[in-house]
Design an enzyme around this catalytic site. Sequence first.
Site, PDB file in Angstrom:
ATOM      1  N   GLU A 131       3.297  -6.267  13.384  1.00  0.00           N
ATOM      2  CA  GLU A 131       2.292  -6.290  14.451  1.00  0.00           C
ATOM      3  C   GLU A 131       1.691  -7.697  14.541  1.00  0.00           C
ATOM      4  O   GLU A 131       1.377  -8.184  15.614  1.00  0.00           O
ATOM      5  CB  GLU A 131       1.194  -5.261  14.156  1.00  0.00           C
ATOM      6  CG  GLU A 131       0.215  -5.060  15.297  1.00  0.00           C
ATOM      7  CD  GLU A 131      -0.901  -4.102  14.957  1.00  0.00           C
ATOM      8  OE1 GLU A 131      -0.919  -3.579  13.843  1.00  0.00           O
ATOM      9  OE2 GLU A 131      -1.760  -3.900  15.825  1.00  0.00           O
ATOM     10  N   ARG A 176       0.825  -1.217   0.000  1.00  0.00           N
ATOM     11  CA  ARG A 176       0.000   0.000   0.000  1.00  0.00           C
ATOM     12  C   ARG A 176       0.853   1.258   0.000  1.00  0.00           C
ATOM     13  O   ARG A 176       0.404   2.317  -0.439  1.00  0.00           O
ATOM     14  CB  ARG A 176      -0.985  -0.025   1.179  1.00  0.00           C
ATOM     15  CG  ARG A 176      -2.092  -1.050   0.993  1.00  0.00           C
ATOM     16  CD  ARG A 176      -3.037  -1.072   2.181  1.00  0.00           C
ATOM     17  NE  ARG A 176      -2.389  -1.547   3.389  1.00  0.00           N
ATOM     18  CZ  ARG A 176      -2.271  -2.824   3.731  1.00  0.00           C
ATOM     19  NH1 ARG A 176      -2.789  -3.765   2.962  1.00  0.00           N
ATOM     20  NH2 ARG A 176      -1.655  -3.193   4.833  1.00  0.00           N
TER      21      ARG A 176
HETATM   22  P1  AMP Z   1       4.505  -2.193  11.505  1.00  0.00           P
HETATM   23  O1  AMP Z   1       5.764  -2.794  10.957  1.00  0.00           O
HETATM   24  O2  AMP Z   1       4.000  -2.913  12.703  1.00  0.00           O
HETATM   25  O3  AMP Z   1       4.610  -0.696  11.700  1.00  0.00           O
HETATM   26  O4  AMP Z   1       3.396  -2.463  10.419  1.00  0.00           O
HETATM   27  C1  AMP Z   1       3.298  -1.646   9.340  1.00  0.00           C
HETATM   28  C2  AMP Z   1       2.733  -2.350   8.154  1.00  0.00           C
HETATM   29  O5  AMP Z   1       1.689  -3.280   8.460  1.00  0.00           O
HETATM   30  C3  AMP Z   1       2.166  -1.313   7.244  1.00  0.00           C
HETATM   31  O6  AMP Z   1       2.706  -1.549   5.975  1.00  0.00           O
HETATM   32  C4  AMP Z   1       0.676  -1.528   7.275  1.00  0.00           C
HETATM   33  O7  AMP Z   1       0.230  -1.637   5.958  1.00  0.00           O
HETATM   34  C5  AMP Z   1       0.436  -2.823   7.998  1.00  0.00           C
HETATM   35  N1  AMP Z   1      -0.413  -2.711   9.212  1.00  0.00           N
HETATM   36  C6  AMP Z   1      -0.049  -3.014  10.475  1.00  0.00           C
HETATM   37  N2  AMP Z   1      -1.041  -2.848  11.337  1.00  0.00           N
HETATM   38  C7  AMP Z   1      -2.073  -2.401  10.633  1.00  0.00           C
HETATM   39  C8  AMP Z   1      -3.409  -2.009  10.974  1.00  0.00           C
HETATM   40  N3  AMP Z   1      -3.875  -2.070  12.230  1.00  0.00           N
HETATM   41  N4  AMP Z   1      -4.211  -1.565   9.973  1.00  0.00           N
HETATM   42  C9  AMP Z   1      -3.742  -1.510   8.701  1.00  0.00           C
HETATM   43  N5  AMP Z   1      -2.512  -1.858   8.325  1.00  0.00           N
HETATM   44  C10 AMP Z   1      -1.684  -2.298   9.266  1.00  0.00           C
END
Ligand code: AMP
Length: 176
Positions: free
Chosen positions: A100, A63
């Site tokens: 996450e 995205r």
């Molecule tokens: P992080 O590495 O945990 O910051 O996760 C970031 C990536 O995971 C991004 O590329 C987001 O597209 C996706 N992502 C993680 N958590 C969410 C969420 N609650 N809603 C939408 N996308 C998420």
Amino acid sequence: MSTTAEYLKKLIRTVPDFPSPGILFRDITTLLKDADGLRKGVGVMLAPFAGADLDLIVGIESRGFILAAPMALQRGCGLVLIRKPGKLPAATVRQEYQLEYGSDAVEIHRDAISPGQRVLLVDDVLATGGTMAAAQQLVAGLGGQVEGISFLVELLALKGRQRLGSCRVESAIQYE
Ligand code: AMP
């Protein structure tokens, strides 16, 4: 948040328990399909960096690509892709990271960034910050200079920006 941020926030759909139980997924497709929302979203993501000298916009799969491409066009910059493993055809460097939900890795072409090039990193959502921290390491490893990081959405409770060091981090929309 500003009036524009409130307007953009209303365009984002929250889907509970996707892709796994307990996750509140912030779905940006409802913003992307709205012409005004898409234009304003890209504008707000670029605004803090209006005065920055930038050579490249670097988007993160998948995205992040959608937002990084119009940002690069608007700024007159080239576009570089950071992708999931095995997707890039030429020689790559890889960085592992925690998500996450789960764990993964990201890759960049070895020749995507020349030493000293000034980079703006872009993704849709800042959650734990693991993905972006890995992206920062990839850019730095190639000698690129991260001028800033721009997200459409920041999930404040996860404190992801703490993992991104002293770099300038901006987000258009925040959730507690
Ligand atoms: P992080 O590495 O945990 O910051 O996760 C970031 C990536 O995971 C991004 O590329 C987001 O597209 C996706 N992502 C993680 N958590 C969410 C969420 N609650 N809603 C939408 N996308 C998420």
